[in-house]
Design a protein around this motif. Structure first.
Motif, PDB file in Angstrom:
ATOM      1  N   LYS A 557       0.840  -1.185   0.000  1.00 58.69           N
ATOM      2  CA  LYS A 557       0.000   0.000   0.000  1.00 58.69           C
ATOM      3  C   LYS A 557       0.879   1.241   0.000  1.00 58.69           C
ATOM      4  O   LYS A 557       1.895   1.290   0.698  1.00 58.69           O
ATOM      5  N   LYS A 558       0.464   2.227  -0.774  1.00 59.35           N
ATOM      6  CA  LYS A 558       1.208   3.471  -0.813  1.00 59.35           C
ATOM      7  C   LYS A 558       1.250   4.080   0.588  1.00 59.35           C
ATOM      8  O   LYS A 558       0.243   4.152   1.285  1.00 59.35           O
ATOM      9  N   HIS A 581      12.769   1.976  -7.143  1.00 59.16           N
ATOM     10  CA  HIS A 581      12.979   2.311  -5.743  1.00 59.16           C
ATOM     11  C   HIS A 581      14.467   2.152  -5.377  1.00 59.16           C
ATOM     12  O   HIS A 581      15.186   1.385  -5.997  1.00 59.16           O
ATOM     13  N   ALA A 613       7.170   2.738   0.269  1.00 61.01           N
ATOM     14  CA  ALA A 613       6.224   2.497  -0.829  1.00 61.01           C
ATOM     15  C   ALA A 613       5.563   3.818  -1.209  1.00 61.01           C
ATOM     16  O   ALA A 613       4.435   4.107  -0.826  1.00 61.01           O
ATOM     17  N   ASP A 614       6.289   4.620  -1.961  1.00 61.79           N
ATOM     18  CA  ASP A 614       5.812   5.957  -2.309  1.00 61.79           C
ATOM     19  C   ASP A 614       5.421   6.082  -3.780  1.00 61.79           C
ATOM     20  O   ASP A 614       5.230   7.191  -4.279  1.00 61.79           O
ATOM     21  N   GLU A 615       5.341   4.945  -4.475  1.00 63.63           N
ATOM     22  CA  GLU A 615       4.935   4.962  -5.874  1.00 63.63           C
ATOM     23  C   GLU A 615       3.442   4.599  -5.971  1.00 63.63           C
ATOM     24  O   GLU A 615       2.761   4.439  -4.952  1.00 63.63           O
ATOM     25  N   ASP A 616       2.936   4.437  -7.171  1.00 64.16           N
ATOM     26  CA  ASP A 616       1.518   4.098  -7.314  1.00 64.16           C
ATOM     27  C   ASP A 616       1.242   3.151  -8.477  1.00 64.16           C
ATOM     28  O   ASP A 616       0.105   3.022  -8.925  1.00 64.16           O
ATOM     29  N   TYR A 639       1.145  -2.192  -6.267  1.00 66.85           N
ATOM     30  CA  TYR A 639       0.533  -1.186  -5.398  1.00 66.85           C
ATOM     31  C   TYR A 639      -0.982  -1.367  -5.435  1.00 66.85           C
ATOM     32  O   TYR A 639      -1.598  -1.313  -6.512  1.00 66.85           O
ATOM     33  N   SER A 642      -3.772   0.219  -7.869  1.00 65.58           N
ATOM     34  CA  SER A 642      -3.183   0.790  -9.079  1.00 65.58           C
ATOM     35  C   SER A 642      -3.773   0.152 -10.328  1.00 65.58           C
ATOM     36  O   SER A 642      -4.237  -0.993 -10.304  1.00 65.58           O
TER      37      SER A 642
END
Length: 827
Positions: A557-558, A581, A613-616, A639, A642
């Motif tokens: 999860k973001k 990442h 986890a800062d992507e989407d 994610y 997404s």
């Protein structure tokens, strides 16, 4: 407009083809990199055009073979940027029949630009072009390569250099060194060879001189160790799967940097762009100052040797010497060759040789393979843990033949000066500059080229420390078993770099970030235990015993902090790479644990990494040994919530799964004086079709076609048809019976027993049951003994001597057809 574009493409293709006989031209000087810079205020756009095309090369054995080049060269052009630039890169696929792709390894960029076909980016079709656009958010040393099938092994790789806005180190020149491995075989044939289950699969080991044959095991005193491991169905030990014809740096066997002046300070950017090779790096001029890992600056450390995993990058500061050309040598982990860079001018000063590994002694081999994480290997079910350190951490006390020998052409006095230098841990940036001056700005006669009082003071202090250390060393050796771990670590750190009898060998605990890398403790943390698994016998590589196409995605999860505990239960190193990442490699430096994008996980060790986890979108996570990834050791980090980019509408994800579902065909035919034999196999990771037939020249024969399904690594039920015309022994009435049947269904199962003995139990529609065992013993490097016996009182004994990978002499006895011999051909 379309006509003009085609004309431009043809023009560049013509230029590229003109360079096919010279694919090693320096990328920085090659006009075909087609670099265009456009500035708008403080921002700059840098544009490249890259043309992927077929070519031929002659790297080894004076053999011209097919390859794939970018802009007519291998490696591809170096792409040079400055942090903050916007990159615009056009990749033109000029291959006639094959898709291609480009992954920008280690770069943080929009998901759609990442370049994994069918997952993040559509593949580039033959004749097509893909425009990549992304901002450069970082600086450092990176690289790019194809992510399509085995194209990387054929030459599709190049380097990326991103200059920082503000330099942390003052240097005179940047030097990019891209290491690679080369095989004259078609990479598809290499992969097929690895997947074979016959003596041909051992051909690469034989070529390297590491045959695990009976004579070698006995002569090395490791026969009973091999028996013990074979009982657990553990394959013979090896360091690298593939035999390579050449190892290259910037596309050449060796290069010289004589163009640089004595005293020039070089930032040497080393990229391991190999397909499946780990490289040892060491320098004939003494210690190297390591200043960056995977593109990011770290606290400088002074080392003698480093094992660089596939896809890792490291930067070093080296000063050009004044009294010779000093060798910077990259040696593959299995010591099957090398490639060299000579820094300076004049007489060559060679780096130290690295001793060949004792591949027959499994326990010692396992210790040698954990150099990046010493003290973590599990032995006999015991995990020594990530926090335990021994007095050996960072030091190579094995192979003293190599360690105590000064570099060729260097006097013992000079060697002593290079060995008694600086501690490897906890150095500030300023310390790194001073160490570089002291270590490398010398004329190798003991005199500094420039005055440096601080360096002299540090040398004097280190000399005093070393003397004091020598006085307490004997006492420490007697008492170290009773030491508290924290004191043990402190003394181990002190010893690194101080003992003139041992080189400073890099390990991950030496890596320390310049700033804290910890995450906000308020963030939710999710933990995954990922076991790196595989079956070397079948050459299937997996995570948690599932290949990519069989496994669920790793859901995140973001906003979470995600932690992977990577437990390697195999006998191979695995360089694990996470796209999109950087992750923390948790080591003894705690809050200052380094950030990397690729981490080596040695055999029988556990390594923990964590990332924000800062992507989407979805990203790829895989082993970067090409043939391991292609065999299934990969996962998708998904994610939650997404959605796939609309650009992927015509690029279904299922096409990515075809890689580990790939089908292979192999077999052999033996024509002998008393009989003929045919075996053929068509298989993938879970399914196999088999044909086995034998016949004499008097009309007796037996043939069977079957389909089998692997339920696990060793058990597979099957169904098939058996035709035969021969006598057999009836186990129910004890009589010899002549049987002739042309279409007789059979059911059965096959199971691999300890010592890799294959058991086969079957029953036909008439209720006839047969059990069979067969096995193989490796006698001499090129000689194998094969046997087979069944409940029909039939048996077969055979000696095979390999003349070449696809040709053997075979002779033996068959209970039905008597004595004979002839040739065996593999296909």
């Amino acid at each position: 407009m379309k006509i003009i574009l085609v004309a431009v493409q043809l023009a560049f293709a013509t230029l590229a083809s003109a360079q096919h006989s010279h694919p090693n031209k320096n990328a920085l000087d090659n006009p075909l990199s087609h670099k265009i810079e456009v500035s708008s205020g403080s921002e700059k756009t840098v544009t490249y055009h890259l043309y992927v095309s077929d070519t031929t090369v002659n790297y080894a054995n004076n053999k011209i073979v097919r390859a794939i080049a970018i802009n007519g060269q291998i490696p591809a052009p170096t792409l040079e940027f400055t942090e903050g630039d916007t990159a615009i890169i056009y990749v033109h696929n000029m291959l006639h029949h094959h898709e291609t792709s480009t992954h920008w390894h280690g770069l943080l960029l929009p998901n759609i630009e990442d370049g994994v076909p069918y997952l993040t980016t559509p593949p580039i079709k033959p004749g097509g072009v893909r425009k990549f656009v992304f901002p450069l958010k970082q600086s450092g040393t990176y690289w790019y390569h194809s992510h399509t099938m085995l194209q990387e092994q054929s030459g599709l790789y190049g380097s990326i250099l991103i200059h920082p806005k503000k330099e942390a180190h003052t240097v005179d020149h940047d030097v990019v060194l891209l290491l690679s491995d080369w095989t004259n075989e078609n990479p598809s044939e290499v992969h097929r060879t690895l997947r074979r289950n016959d003596p041909a699969s051992e051909w690469y080991t034989i070529k390297k001189g590491y045959a695990q044959s009976l004579d070698k095991l006995i002569s090395h005193g490791s026969y009973f160790q091999r028996v013990k491991s074979a009982w657990t169905r553990m394959p013979a030990m090896d360091l690298s799967d593939v035999y390579y014809d050449a190892f290259l740096v910037n596309g050449k066997r060796s290069i010289d940097l004589s163009q640089y002046k004595p005293g020039d300070r070089l930032r040497v950017r080393v990229i391991n762009g190999s397909s499946s090779t780990y490289f040892y790096l060491n320098y004939g001029g003494g210690k190297m100052l390591l200043i960056a890992a995977d593109g990011l600056d770290v606290s400088p450390i002074s080392i003698d040797r480093i094992l660089i995993g596939t896809a890792e990058t490291y930067d070093f500061l080296i000063t050009v010497p004044s009294d010779g050309a000093y060798e910077l040598r990259a040696t593959p982990q299995d010591i099957s060759g090398s490639t060299s860079v000579f820094i300076g001018s004049g007489e060559k000063v060679m780096a130290r040789d690295i001793s060949k590994p004792d591949v027959w002694n499994m326990n010692k081999m396992m210790m040698d393979m954990t150099v990046n994480f010493p003290g973590r290997m599990k032995m006999n079910g015991m995990n020594h843990g990530a926090t335990e350190n021994t007095d050996m951490d960072g030091m190579d006390m094995g192979g003293m033949e190599e360690k105590n020998k000064a570099p060729k052409k260097v006097s013992q006095e000079k060697q002593s000066q290079s060995d008694n230098q600086y501690p490897a841990h906890d150095m500030k940036m300023d310390d790194g500059e001073k160490i570089l001056d002291s270590l490398q700005k010398q004329d190798h006669g003991g005199h500094n080229m420039e005055s440096n009082d601080m360096a002299k003071m540090k040398l004097e202090q280190d000399s005093a420390d070393h003397k004091a250390y020598g006085q307490h060393r004997e006492t420490k050796e007697h008492n170290e078993k009773n030491m508290d771990h924290s004191m043990h670590d402190e003394m181990a750190d002190h010893q690194i770099g101080q003992d003139s009898m041992a080189d400073v060998v890099f390990n991950y605990d030496m890596l320390k970030a310049l700033e804290k890398t910890t995450f906000d403790p308020a963030r939710t943390k999710k933990n995954y235990h990922l076991t790196l698994t595989g079956n070397m016998y079948r050459y299937v590589w997996s995570i948690n015993k599932k290949v990519l196409s069989e496994a669920d995605m790793i859901n995140v999860k973001k906003g979470e902090v995600v932690q992977f505990t990577l437990e390697n239960t195999t006998m191979m190193n695995h360089p694990m790479h996470l796209h999109g990442h950087f992750f923390r490699v948790l080591n003894k430096n705690g809050d200052y644990s380094p950030l990397k994008h690729t981490v080596d996980v040695p055999p029988m060790t556990s390594v923990t990494i964590e990332f924000a986890a800062d992507e989407d979108k979805d990203w790829f996570f895989h082993c970067h040994i090409l043939y391991h990834m292609m065999s299934g050791m990969a996962r998708i980090v998904h994610y939650e919530g997404s959605k796939r980019d609309t650009a992927l509408a015509t690029a279904p994800l299922k096409n990515l799964f075809k890689e580990d579902r790939q089908w292979f065909f192999y077999g052999n035919f033996a024509a002998k004086s008393h009989m003929s034999e045919l075996q053929a196999n068509y298989f993938n990771s879970r399914n196999a079709f088999r044909l086995e037939a034998n016949a004499n020249y008097g009309g007796q024969y037996e043939a069977e076609v079957s389909y089998e399904r692997y339920l696990n690594d060793w058990l597979r039920p099957y169904i098939g048809f058996r035709g035969l015309q021969q006598k057999y022994y009836n186990v129910f009435n004890g009589r010899q019976t002549f049987e002739q049947d042309y279409e007789l269904p059979v059911l059965g199962f096959r199971y691999t027993l300890p010592f890799f003995i294959e058991a086969d139990v079957s029953v036909n529609m008439k209720g006839r049951v047969r059990a069979e065992l067969e096995g193989e013993q490796w006698l001499l490097p090129r000689m194998f003994f094969n046997w087979r016996a069944n409940t029909d009182k039939e048996y077969h004994l055979d000696i095979e001597y390999m003349l070449a990978k696809k040709l053997s002499i075979s002779a033996g006895y068959d209970s039905r057809y008597r004595w004979g011999g002839g040739l065996l051909v593999r296909f």
